[in-house]
Design a protein around this motif. Structure first.
Motif, short mmCIF file in Angstrom:
data_model
loop_
_atom_site.label_atom_id
_atom_site.label_comp_id
_atom_site.label_asym_id
_atom_site.label_seq_id
_atom_site.Cartn_x
_atom_site.Cartn_y
_atom_site.Cartn_z
N ALA A 37 0.79 7.93 -0.74
CA ALA A 37 1.33 7.41 -1.76
C ALA A 37 2.51 6.31 -2.12
O ALA A 37 2.50 5.14 -2.40
CB ALA A 37 2.37 8.46 -2.49
N VAL A 38 3.46 5.91 -0.81
CA VAL A 38 4.60 4.83 -0.57
C VAL A 38 3.12 4.28 -0.37
O VAL A 38 4.49 3.27 0.38
CB VAL A 38 5.23 5.84 0.43
N SER A 39 2.07 3.62 0.58
CA SER A 39 1.91 2.97 0.74
C SER A 39 1.34 2.08 -0.52
O SER A 39 0.93 0.90 0.55
CB SER A 39 0.81 3.40 2.10
N GLY A 40 1.25 2.57 -1.05
CA GLY A 40 0.57 2.38 -2.09
C GLY A 40 1.07 0.48 -2.50
O GLY A 40 -0.43 0.08 -2.44
N PRO A 41 1.99 0.23 -2.84
CA PRO A 41 2.78 -1.16 -2.97
C PRO A 41 2.32 -2.36 -1.86
O PRO A 41 1.43 -2.93 -2.40
CB PRO A 41 4.21 -0.82 -3.29
N PHE A 43 -0.22 -2.26 0.11
CA PHE A 43 -1.83 -2.51 -0.33
C PHE A 43 -2.05 -2.67 -1.20
O PHE A 43 -3.29 -3.05 -1.99
CB PHE A 43 -2.51 -1.17 0.46
N ASN A 44 -0.69 -2.83 -2.45
CA ASN A 44 -1.45 -3.84 -3.69
C ASN A 44 -1.94 -2.49 -4.32
O ASN A 44 -3.18 -3.00 -5.57
CB ASN A 44 -2.13 -4.56 -4.00
N TYR A 45 -1.93 -1.38 -4.56
CA TYR A 45 -2.82 -0.39 -4.80
C TYR A 45 -4.60 -0.68 -4.84
O TYR A 45 -5.05 -0.24 -6.03
CB TYR A 45 -2.48 0.09 -6.47
N SER A 46 -5.07 -1.00 -3.26
CA SER A 46 -6.41 -1.92 -3.11
C SER A 46 -7.01 -0.08 -3.53
O SER A 46 -6.85 0.65 -3.48
CB SER A 46 -6.91 -2.62 -2.62
#
Length: 165
Positions: A37-41, A43-46
């Motif tokens: 969830a934290v890594s979402g930004p 990877f631009n929530y791809s």
């Protein structure tokens, strides 16, 4: 039972069952979800970012179904064996109940109906002070005491006869 008799798969599944049911596994899974969830930004929530968690959880769920079923089958078999031993060891228990898990659904329903009838008979006696279970338990205890006392006396007599001869 010897632990060395277990196959590699059985050893692994026993370990995996214990581990996945532990708090460490839960904490690890929670940390993975939080990290995702934290890594979402980043990877631009791809779609690939979403696909990673979806694929991972699907694969783990698929494998866990089989692992849980194996553990449940093993536990169920162990419980059935223990119950069979109790039935076989109890003098007044019906040995016809041993291995009833192999009966058809219809046969199990017939047995269930029989025990429902017994429960109804017990409920008919509204006065708890005249409960059949306490009296029956006392009679059963007295019977077992006398039975085993007699058996012990017979054994002692046989031992005495052996010493005499």
């Amino acid at each position: 039972m010897a632990n060395s008799d277990k196959s590699i798969f059985e050893k692994f599944s026993d370990w995996a069952t214990k581990f996945t049911g532990s708090s460490y596994a839960f904490i690890g899974a929670t940390l993975i979800v939080v990290a995702w969830a934290v890594s979402g930004p980043v990877f631009n929530y791809s779609e690939t970012w979403q696909l990673v968690i979806n694929t991972g959880t699907t694969i783990i769920t698929f494998l866990m179904v089989f692992l849980i079923q194996k553990a449940q089958n093993k536990d169920s078999k162990a419980i059935q064996i223990k119950l069979n031993e109790l039935i076989a060891a109890h003098e007044k228990a019906s040995n016809r109940i041993v291995d009833i898990e192999d009966l058809t659904e219809k046969e199990l329903d017939q047995l269930h109906h029989y025990y429902e009838q017994l429960a109804r008979f017990a409920k008919e006696d509204a006065d708890i002070h005249t409960s059949h279970s306490i009296e029956a338990a006392q009679r059963n205890q007295d019977y077992k005491h006398e039975f085993f006392k007699r058996k012990h006396e017979e054994w002692l007599q046989k031992q005495a006869q052996k010493k005499e001869s």
